[in-house]
Design a protein around this motif. Structure first.
Motif, short mmCIF file in Angstrom:
data_model
loop_
_atom_site.label_atom_id
_atom_site.label_comp_id
_atom_site.label_asym_id
_atom_site.label_seq_id
_atom_site.Cartn_x
_atom_site.Cartn_y
_atom_site.Cartn_z
N TYR A 1 -71.77 16.78 -109.54
CA TYR A 1 -72.09 18.19 -109.68
C TYR A 1 -73.24 18.29 -110.70
CZ TYR A 1 -67.62 19.38 -107.42
OH TYR A 1 -66.58 19.52 -106.54
N PRO A 2 -74.49 18.20 -110.25
CA PRO A 2 -75.60 18.06 -111.21
C PRO A 2 -75.75 19.24 -112.16
CG PRO A 2 -76.43 18.51 -109.00
CD PRO A 2 -74.97 18.21 -108.86
N PHE A 3 -75.64 20.45 -111.65
CA PHE A 3 -75.89 21.61 -112.51
C PHE A 3 -74.82 21.76 -113.58
CE2 PHE A 3 -77.80 23.19 -108.33
CZ PHE A 3 -79.04 22.67 -108.62
N ASP A 4 -73.57 21.52 -113.20
CA ASP A 4 -72.48 21.62 -114.18
C ASP A 4 -72.59 20.51 -115.22
OD1 ASP A 4 -71.52 23.79 -112.83
OD2 ASP A 4 -69.85 22.76 -111.88
N THR A 5 -72.83 19.29 -114.75
CA THR A 5 -72.91 18.15 -115.67
C THR A 5 -74.05 18.32 -116.66
OG1 THR A 5 -72.02 16.67 -113.96
CG2 THR A 5 -73.20 15.63 -115.81
N LEU A 6 -75.18 18.83 -116.19
CA LEU A 6 -76.36 18.97 -117.05
C LEU A 6 -76.41 20.31 -117.77
CD1 LEU A 6 -79.01 17.48 -114.58
CD2 LEU A 6 -77.92 16.32 -116.52
N ASN A 7 -75.49 21.22 -117.41
CA ASN A 7 -75.53 22.57 -117.98
C ASN A 7 -76.93 23.16 -117.81
OD1 ASN A 7 -74.19 24.74 -119.15
ND2 ASN A 7 -74.77 24.16 -121.22
N MET A 8 -77.46 23.04 -116.61
CA MET A 8 -78.87 23.31 -116.34
C MET A 8 -79.15 24.80 -116.23
SD MET A 8 -81.06 21.30 -113.43
CE MET A 8 -82.86 21.35 -113.37
N CYS A 9 -80.37 25.18 -116.63
CA CYS A 9 -80.80 26.57 -116.52
C CYS A 9 -82.29 26.61 -116.21
CB CYS A 9 -80.49 27.35 -117.81
SG CYS A 9 -81.19 26.63 -119.32
N ASP A 10 -82.77 27.79 -115.88
CA ASP A 10 -84.17 28.01 -115.53
C ASP A 10 -84.90 28.57 -116.75
OD1 ASP A 10 -86.64 29.10 -114.58
OD2 ASP A 10 -85.82 29.25 -112.56
N VAL B 1 -79.46 12.35 -109.94
CA VAL B 1 -79.55 10.99 -110.46
C VAL B 1 -79.31 10.99 -111.97
CG1 VAL B 1 -81.10 9.05 -110.87
CG2 VAL B 1 -81.04 10.14 -108.62
N LEU B 2 -79.94 11.93 -112.66
CA LEU B 2 -79.75 12.03 -114.11
C LEU B 2 -78.29 12.33 -114.43
CD1 LEU B 2 -80.90 12.16 -117.00
CD2 LEU B 2 -81.34 14.60 -116.60
N ALA B 3 -77.71 13.31 -113.73
CA ALA B 3 -76.33 13.69 -113.99
C ALA B 3 -75.36 12.54 -113.73
CB ALA B 3 -75.95 14.90 -113.13
N LYS B 4 -75.67 11.74 -112.73
CA LYS B 4 -74.80 10.61 -112.38
C LYS B 4 -74.72 9.62 -113.52
CE LYS B 4 -72.41 8.46 -109.10
NZ LYS B 4 -71.20 9.02 -108.48
N LYS B 5 -75.76 9.54 -114.34
CA LYS B 5 -75.78 8.58 -115.44
C LYS B 5 -75.15 9.14 -116.71
CE LYS B 5 -79.67 5.59 -114.24
NZ LYS B 5 -79.02 4.33 -114.62
N MET B 6 -74.84 10.43 -116.72
CA MET B 6 -74.27 11.06 -117.91
C MET B 6 -72.82 10.59 -118.15
SD MET B 6 -76.41 13.01 -119.49
CE MET B 6 -78.01 13.77 -119.28
#
Length: 299
Positions: free
Chosen positions: A73-82, A294-299
């Motif tokens: 879940y990339p957005f949740d893992t990264l706590n991503m925003c715009d 890919v980034l989130a997978k490495k977190m």
């Protein structure tokens, strides 16, 4: 931060942000951001990439929270925003480069996923990366070398940024992939060797991908993807199209195969005025999504 729930708010509603993510208000706990750099004054052929960030946001409305191919879940893992757009100054390359670098310097705690803009914007981004990390590696997907010395006597264009980055000592290992099309001379090919760039053509990428993947650098790496690495049949909305490129599926598979430490990622040269049914902007949005995954997978 949570992505807008499309089962409660239809995808064609509300203000466009990348993947319907919230606008960044506070970067505390944020591991990655989406950032637009809408600048195309360094193009040498067709303009329009200044509308790239806007188009990519619109093309990202179908992105969903879970990536089944990378099981993340990339957005949740990264706590991503715009984080919105850099306030560029049309017509003023040097001034805009300074603004880009200054804005990137303010987000030290996050990994930027950047929508260009023409490819010249990668240079000031790399300058900011150097201030944060020192020399880093570069993985560069493109149909063009982008290490020419000048165009019409001018040193800063979307075709010269890589040479400038090497001259400024910003980079360690450079791997570029997808090169194709006609060249100015045989010297262009020889220059890649002189500049110590590991350069792979589209044939290498299509027929020898597993071998090329072994050349991926280890350690902190910036990824820069010119959308014209993709064939114009799949990505017509770009300024300098070259036939015979990757398919949309192939570019996504290449990104999913990245196994290095991503410190920044851009997709550039998306020009919506030349697009057809949003296929280029949707592809660019998905490329950014896979990079974030890919980034989130490495977190």
């Amino acid at each position: 931060m949570r992505q807008m729930d499309s089962l409660k708010s239809p995808r064609f509603t509300q203000v466009s942000t990348f993947a319907r993510l919230p606008i960044c208000e506070d970067l505390s706990g944020v591991k990655a951001i989406f950032l637009g750099i809408p600048f195309d004054d360094a193009t040498t052929y067709r303009p329009g990439a200044r509308f790239g960030p806007m188009g990519i946001r619109q093309g990202s409305r179908l992105l969903r929270p879970y990536n089944q191919f990378l099981d993340v879940y990339p957005f949740d893992t990264l706590n991503m925003c715009d984080a919105g757009d850099v306030n560029v100054i049309p017509g003023y390359i040097d001034d805009t480069f300074k603004i880009i670098e200054e804005d990137l310097n303010k987000i030290h705690s996050t990994v930027p996923f950047i929508a260009g803009g023409d490819h010249s914007i990668t240079l000031p981004v790399l300058r900011a990366m150097y201030k944060k990390y020192g020399k880093i590696n570069l993985v560069h997907l493109d149909s063009h070398y982008d290490f020419w010395d000048s165009y019409w006597g001018k040193k800063y264009t979307h075709g010269t940024w890589l040479r400038r980055a090497l001259e400024e000592g910003l980079l360690n290992e450079v791997v570029q992939m997808g090169i194709r099309g006609s060249l100015y001379s045989r010297e262009d090919v020889e220059d890649s060797k002189r500049l110590k760039i590991k350069s792979y053509t589209i044939r290498d990428l299509k027929y020898r991908l597993e071998e090329v993947k072994k050349e991926f650098p280890s350690g902190k790496t910036y990824v820069s993807i010119d959308i014209d690495v993709v064939d114009p049949a799949f990505a017509p909305g770009t300024g300098t199209p070259e036939v015979g490129g990757l398919t949309s599926f192939e570019i996504l598979e290449v990104v999913r195969s990245f196994n290095f430490d991503i410190v920044g990622f851009d997709v550039v040269e998306v020009s919506p005025p030349y697009d057809v049914s949003e296929i280029t902007t949707m592809l660019a949005a998905n490329v950014l999504y896979e990079g974030a995954s890919v980034l989130a997978k490495k977190m």
